[in-house]
Design an enzyme around this catalytic site. Structure first.
Site, short mmCIF file in Angstrom:
data_model
loop_
_atom_site.label_atom_id
_atom_site.label_comp_id
_atom_site.label_asym_id
_atom_site.label_seq_id
_atom_site.Cartn_x
_atom_site.Cartn_y
_atom_site.Cartn_z
N GLY A 70 0.80 -1.23 0.00
CA GLY A 70 0.00 0.00 0.00
C GLY A 70 0.83 1.28 0.00
O GLY A 70 0.33 2.35 0.36
N THR A 72 1.93 3.11 -2.50
CA THR A 72 1.43 4.12 -3.44
C THR A 72 0.25 4.87 -2.83
O THR A 72 0.15 6.09 -2.91
CB THR A 72 0.99 3.42 -4.76
OG1 THR A 72 2.01 2.50 -5.15
CG2 THR A 72 0.73 4.41 -5.86
N HIS A 134 11.67 1.13 2.23
CA HIS A 134 11.28 -0.27 2.40
C HIS A 134 12.25 -0.97 3.36
O HIS A 134 12.19 -2.18 3.53
CB HIS A 134 11.28 -1.01 1.05
CG HIS A 134 10.22 -0.55 0.09
ND1 HIS A 134 8.89 -0.46 0.44
CD2 HIS A 134 10.29 -0.18 -1.21
CE1 HIS A 134 8.19 -0.04 -0.62
NE2 HIS A 134 9.02 0.14 -1.62
N SER A 164 -0.12 -9.92 -4.55
CA SER A 164 0.18 -8.66 -5.22
C SER A 164 1.61 -8.71 -5.77
O SER A 164 1.86 -8.30 -6.91
CB SER A 164 0.01 -7.50 -4.24
OG SER A 164 0.20 -6.28 -4.88
P1 A3P Z 1 -3.02 -5.33 -5.62
O1 A3P Z 1 -1.90 -5.92 -6.43
O2 A3P Z 1 -3.54 -6.29 -4.60
O3 A3P Z 1 -4.10 -4.73 -6.45
P2 A3P Z 1 2.55 -0.78 -3.37
O4 A3P Z 1 2.00 0.58 -3.61
O5 A3P Z 1 3.12 -0.95 -2.00
O6 A3P Z 1 3.45 -1.21 -4.46
O7 A3P Z 1 1.30 -1.76 -3.35
C1 A3P Z 1 0.57 -2.01 -4.52
C2 A3P Z 1 -0.79 -2.53 -4.13
O8 A3P Z 1 -1.61 -1.45 -3.65
C3 A3P Z 1 -1.54 -3.11 -5.32
O9 A3P Z 1 -2.39 -4.12 -4.77
C4 A3P Z 1 -2.32 -1.90 -5.82
O10 A3P Z 1 -3.41 -2.21 -6.64
C5 A3P Z 1 -2.76 -1.30 -4.49
N1 A3P Z 1 -3.10 0.12 -4.58
C6 A3P Z 1 -2.48 1.09 -5.28
N2 A3P Z 1 -3.08 2.27 -5.09
C7 A3P Z 1 -4.13 2.06 -4.26
C8 A3P Z 1 -5.14 2.90 -3.71
N3 A3P Z 1 -5.21 4.19 -3.99
N4 A3P Z 1 -6.05 2.33 -2.89
C9 A3P Z 1 -6.01 1.02 -2.59
N5 A3P Z 1 -5.07 0.17 -3.10
C10 A3P Z 1 -4.14 0.68 -3.91
#
Ligand code: A3P
Length: 314
Positions: A70, A72, A134, A164
């Site tokens: 999460g 992003t 991270h 994910s």
């Molecule tokens: P999924 O692959 O389960 O869809 P990170 O940002 O740490 O790389 O994590 C990516 C995960 O967060 C992905 O999960 C992505 O779809 C989800 N994600 C990105 N933006 C989001 C938002 N605004 N709200 C909820 N989930 C989000």
């Protein structure tokens, strides 16, 4: 020595003595085992550079996470909370997320700023500086821990995090290994920043500190208003109920994933990943859908055993 990079290489000659493995899901990338975690050599080098060169300020805000939990979303939230705090009238038109991906707005306190070829200059970061990392808590430089800067950690369900990662890395690197094999690697801790369960546990143990906030992807999904308010308060920003609602909407998956900036195939993150790869489904419970009941049992038992007695639950 006039070469500023010379020290960088000398201090990291010990890397060749560390235990190593190949991470298949990331196309057999070499990971080294350092201070209890599996990391890429470039990450270890940048952690050492951060320790030596980064001057943390008490006003800094560090968004910490294991990849794919999460990051992003949290970057979008932190940006929007700060923008509402400085300009309560900010509307969607003045929203930076309209034209920039959250990763462009908040830099990575790692190779992006402290790598061999940093792509951004830390002196250009506006105040209050917000970074993401991270790195496991135990590997964060002492200077960061002593500075009293705020740390917000986002955690996620282990099975959903694995799923994910599986989608993200296999797409990004074109890896064609069976799901079971990638799952085995994840459970054995072989992933950048792994073992996942240890990464989460370390930050969980710090949650009692005044400057550490621990939140989960699931609680943010379940009751975004409540938890976005927690984040805003922790950041020292007092927003009205109406503003909190706006922040929640502006940062929602539904909105962000549909913006042109985040759909653009041409726009890439400094790491080489397309910005659109950071938006996949954005839901809770995808782990259960893809993994067999046996796999779910294995990953849940693993987390339960590692977290036993800590109060951290699935
Ligand atoms: P999924 O692959 O389960 O869809 P990170 O940002 O740490 O790389 O994590 C990516 C995960 O967060 C992905 O999960 C992505 O779809 C989800 N994600 C990105 N933006 C989001 C938002 N605004 N709200 C909820 N989930 C989000």
């Amino acid at each position: 020595d006039t070469n500023p990079q010379a020290g960088f290489h000398e201090e990291t000659s010990f890397l060749s003595d560390l235990p190593k493995t190949e991470w298949k899901l990331m196309a057999n990338t070499t990971l080294l085992h350092w201070k209890g975690f599996w990391l890429m050599p470039a990450i270890i080098k940048s952690a050492i550079a951060i320790e030596k060169q980064f001057n943390p300020l008490p006003s800094d805000i560090l968004l910490a996470s294991f990849p794919k939990t999460g990051t992003t979303w949290l970057k979008a939230l932190a940006t929007t909370i700060l923008s509402h705090n400085s300009n309560p009238k900010s509307d969607s038109q003045t929203d930076q997320l309209q034209t920039q991906n959250p990763h462009e707005l908040i830099p990575y306190l790692g190779m992006e700023l402290f790598g061999e070829n940093p792509s951004r200059d830390i002196n250009q970061i506006p105040s209050p500086r917000v970074f993401n990392t991270h790195l496991p808590y135990s590997i964060l430089p002492e200077s960061v821990k002593k500075s009293g800067c705020r740390i917000i950690y986002i955690s996620r369900n282990p099975a959903d995090t694995f799923v994910s990662s599986w989608h993200f890395y296999s797409k990004r690197f074109g890896t064609k290994i069976p799901l079971e094999e990638a799952f085995d690697e994840f459970c054995n801790g072989i992933i950048v920043g792994g073992p996942f369960v240890d990464h989460v546990l370390e930050y969980w143990r710090e949650r009692g500190k005044e400057n550490v906030l621990f939140i989960t992807y699931e609680e943010l999904k379940e009751d975004p208003n409540k938890h976005v308010r927690r984040i805003a308060e922790f950041m020292g920003c007092s927003l009205s109920g109406d503003e909190i609602e706006q922040v929640v909407w502006k940062c929602s998956f539904e909105r962000l994933s549909k913006l042109d900036v985040n759909k653009d195939e041409e726009r890439v993150h400094w790491s080489g990943s397309k910005f659109n790869s950071f938006f996949r489904r954005g839901v809770v419970g995808d782990g259960k859908k893809l993994l067999s009941p046996e796999m779910m049992e294995r990953i849940e038992n693993l987390a339960k055993q590692r977290w036993e007695g800590s109060g951290l639950e699935l």
